[in-house]
Design a protein around this motif. Sequence first.
Motif, PDB file in Angstrom:
ATOM      1  N   VAL A  36      50.986 -66.541 -63.333  1.00 33.12           N
ATOM      2  CA  VAL A  36      51.139 -65.088 -63.189  1.00 33.12           C
ATOM      3  C   VAL A  36      50.519 -64.628 -61.878  1.00 33.12           C
ATOM      4  O   VAL A  36      51.074 -63.790 -61.161  1.00 33.12           O
ATOM      5  CB  VAL A  36      50.505 -64.357 -64.401  1.00 33.12           C
ATOM      6  N   LEU A  37      49.328 -65.185 -61.587  1.00 29.66           N
ATOM      7  CA  LEU A  37      48.659 -64.808 -60.340  1.00 29.66           C
ATOM      8  C   LEU A  37      49.460 -65.266 -59.115  1.00 29.66           C
ATOM      9  O   LEU A  37      49.537 -64.555 -58.113  1.00 29.66           O
ATOM     10  CB  LEU A  37      47.252 -65.429 -60.289  1.00 29.66           C
ATOM     11  N   ALA A  38      50.073 -66.430 -59.203  1.00 29.01           N
ATOM     12  CA  ALA A  38      50.790 -66.986 -58.054  1.00 29.01           C
ATOM     13  C   ALA A  38      52.167 -66.369 -57.892  1.00 29.01           C
ATOM     14  O   ALA A  38      52.687 -66.258 -56.771  1.00 29.01           O
ATOM     15  CB  ALA A  38      50.920 -68.496 -58.212  1.00 29.01           C
ATOM     16  N   TYR A  51      44.406 -70.486 -57.092  1.00 30.08           N
ATOM     17  CA  TYR A  51      44.539 -69.479 -58.152  1.00 30.08           C
ATOM     18  C   TYR A  51      43.675 -69.954 -59.319  1.00 30.08           C
ATOM     19  O   TYR A  51      43.924 -71.018 -59.899  1.00 30.08           O
ATOM     20  CB  TYR A  51      45.999 -69.343 -58.603  1.00 30.08           C
ATOM     21  N   ASN A 111      35.605 -64.798 -60.268  1.00 31.91           N
ATOM     22  CA  ASN A 111      36.058 -63.421 -60.033  1.00 31.91           C
ATOM     23  C   ASN A 111      34.914 -62.528 -59.558  1.00 31.91           C
ATOM     24  O   ASN A 111      35.147 -61.517 -58.895  1.00 31.91           O
ATOM     25  CB  ASN A 111      36.684 -62.840 -61.300  1.00 31.91           C
ATOM     26  N   ALA A 125      42.241 -69.436 -63.051  1.00 33.53           N
ATOM     27  CA  ALA A 125      42.548 -68.774 -64.322  1.00 33.53           C
ATOM     28  C   ALA A 125      42.209 -69.736 -65.452  1.00 33.53           C
ATOM     29  O   ALA A 125      42.005 -70.936 -65.240  1.00 33.53           O
ATOM     30  CB  ALA A 125      44.021 -68.386 -64.373  1.00 33.53           C
ATOM     31  N   ALA A 128      48.309 -68.385 -66.963  1.00 37.87           N
ATOM     32  CA  ALA A 128      47.654 -67.256 -66.302  1.00 37.87           C
ATOM     33  C   ALA A 128      47.619 -67.466 -64.791  1.00 37.87           C
ATOM     34  O   ALA A 128      47.763 -66.511 -64.014  1.00 37.87           O
ATOM     35  CB  ALA A 128      46.237 -67.084 -66.850  1.00 37.87           C
ATOM     36  N   ALA A 129      47.442 -68.719 -64.353  1.00 38.50           N
ATOM     37  CA  ALA A 129      47.456 -69.008 -62.918  1.00 38.50           C
ATOM     38  C   ALA A 129      48.843 -68.747 -62.344  1.00 38.50           C
ATOM     39  O   ALA A 129      48.971 -68.251 -61.212  1.00 38.50           O
ATOM     40  CB  ALA A 129      47.032 -70.456 -62.680  1.00 38.50           C
TER      41      ALA A 129
END
Length: 942
Positions: free
Chosen positions: A460-462, A450, A162, A452, A457-458
Amino acid sequence: MTIDKTFDPATIETKWFEHWETSGAFRPDRPDAQPFTIVNPPPNVTGSLHIGHALDNTLQDILIRHARLQGKDALWVVGMDHAGIATQMVVERKLEERQDKRTNYSRDEFVDIVWKWKAESGGQITRQLRRLGCSMDWANEQFTMDPHFNRAVLKVFVDLYNQGLIYRDKRLVNWDPKLKTAISDLEVETREVKGHFWHFRYPLADGVKLDNGADHIVVATTRPETMLADMAVAVNADDPRYKSVIGKFVELPITGRRVPIVADEHADPELGSGAVKITPGHDFNDFEVGKRAGIKPGEMLNMFDAEARVVQTADDLIPADFVGMDRFDARAAVVEKMKALGRLVPHIVKSADGEETELDAEPRNIQTPFGDRGGVVIEPWLTDQWYVDAETLAQPPIQAVRSGAIEIVPKSWEKTFFNWMENIQPWCVSRQLWWGHRIPAWYDADGKVYVAEDEAAAQVLAGEGVALTQDNDVLDTWFSSALWPFATLGWPDENPSPLAGEGGERSEPGEEVPDFTPSPSAAGAAPPSPARGEGLLARHYPNDVLISGFDILFFWDARMAMQGMHFMKEVPWKTLYLHGLVRAADGQKMSKSKGNVVDPLILMDKYGADALRFFMAAMESQGRDVKMDERRVEGYRNFATKLWNAARFCQSNGIGASTTLRAPEASLAVNKWIIGEVVETLAKLDKAFAEFRFDAMADAIYQFSWGTFCDWYLELIKPAFVDGEKQEMDEESKTVAGWVLDQILVMLHPFMPFITEELWHAMGERQYDLIVAKWPEPKAKVDAVAKHEVDWLIDLISEIRSVRTELNVPVASKVDLVGWADLSPQSQQRLKRNEPTIERLGRIREIRQTNSELTGGVAQIVVEGETYVLPLEGIIDLDAERTRISKAIEAASKEAKSLEGRLSNPAFVEKAKPEAVEKARADHAEKAAEVERLSAALTRLG
């Protein structure tokens, strides 16, 4: 308890280690004390104790036991590394033994097999470290795959990603075709192997010719097979031979590929033909040339699969009969094909008589890269991997070393540290394995990534409904072990408040990281206060010292500094101590192939752990490798026996444990003297500890224990026999002797923990174990008058003994000691005060003075400028003794002269092995000293 007559290390080592561990003696449990922290370089879970481990861990244990004796809250973090490549190799080898293989299982099933192997067979080395006496915090043993450590690894990866400090890139890597994974530069061993240098004619395309009329360019290579993926030929822009063809093309034999002729400084006009074939997908230098020529990494041709077998290139120009060949088979096939095409330039060899012979290639010794684990030739391979921006992370550690916040000992290693850190390359952290920390990155169907800490959590990002697949790779083992100084202490679950001097809160992912400013604790001022927090992390980070072999300075040490300073905003340790390698007695590096590997477990079986530990400390001299010498280990076993027998003597004479930390009152000169010797030895030890001079530490306590205490003090206070009856030792000497022995046991404990703990309890009732006793505080000064008198007494007795030995005076014969009448009043008083001791220890019948010249054979001795004589008439055959000594002088002189001749011969000094020259110098010095000693003895006889 009564001390046994015979010292047997095996009977005490297991007993005391089990007692220490079960009693919690290794735990940090002094919340109000100054913390002291060391982390153990985590050995591989596959490992077993080798001699390098014995050195490294002995030095650490010396420091941690010393800190504990000083009353500090001492924590020595212990654990093991999951060792991705090594462990997967071991487990796969186990499968092969039963005709099984990894690919018969799913990834999860194989990982389960590895965990079972660890439970049953892994961690042998931790049991062996216990055998060595390592006082680690075994109750909190760590493992780099433990759940809490895994959380730390994932957080570090995600945060760095990040922050833009981790990225995915297509670059060349060191590829191990046997293990089928990328490895780092540091895991590559360069070996010199016999190879060849081939020269090929590459035809110029489109009818172009060189100025000399040639229709081709000659290129040379040690790897002919890579021409199947050549993408250019490079020449130097200033080379007049090729200026006219820059920008033109050649047509490659075999593949027919048209490739450009490019100008690049990589081509040296002075080397070979001045033209270089460029294979950017399979050579590190060519990769950079290709990029400068405008070839993007994604366009670079690849001609190998993961096992280094030929695959078809993207342009489909490799002939089908080459596809599937092993790289070395392809090498031979390419050479044969080029020879058949008339494109091979033969190498001409002329004999002494002028006869010429044609060879296909010029024989050469080639520096060749091998994988240190797989043991096969490394192949540069173009792949997509994950990289850490090491250049950015390296800046704070560089500043910390320059500012002194991190002190490197010996300081000579700073130059090496700076050179590597200031030229550091991106760190490839992905490995194509199943065992390890799986990279927390997921891909959608389009290849978008992605990152995470977990799949949820990944997702959610995708976005909901997007199908994700996790990256198959795991992280480089050194990536996780770089977190060792803080992840072992509870990070990130426990995260202390900002340190004084940081100027604000810790940065969050994505924020700009402030420049490092050393905090007071890092700069060596006041120790960190428990007020920083209640947990281990707050209390024990930064660590105080890291002890490491210099060979992992960049593997591990530098990376710990990078990660520690980035995530903790503080140095991971205040001092980095780098020791050398343990080498064979002749100075060669130990290796199984040479058969010169020394097993520390065998040495401990023979001589005891204490003897091996003391050898390691005594031989550890900053900046030098340790030469293994079993005779020295045996000698330190004798040292332990000497101390054991001294304690038995004390016990048999009513000397017991001391009840005071400070020195007892003393009126006798000999007792005042020995108290002063304790004070001076302690000062030497404290100075050596402060300077990390392990050899000086060992020398100080050895010389005092053996020479001063055992050989002199106990002899000086030993009760005399009067009329055949042993006299009682005076109470003052008993008290002082008991106190001094206690000081020896405490000062020696960090080096020889087992024997000292055993004797500590044997000498009397104790309220606590030696391991948690207090470091000496004599609160006494050196009594100069007493020191002068006892030093004089020792010199006098030593001279008497030397004369008796040199002149073969029979042990049973007593001689007179005669002083001249002009002896100073002070010496006369000393002779009178110490008469019984001189007579007992010097085998003297009578002490008298004379003012007349003595006739007959006498031997003279001089102490503090005053002369004494020993009349020897009738005790030895003077003429025979003169003859014996003269012959001995002649023989020693002859040997010394012969050695001097060898050493003055440049051919010997320059061409002989260094160890042979060193031995010759040592032998010469020994013989020269023998001549000097014997000549002095002859002079004594007159």
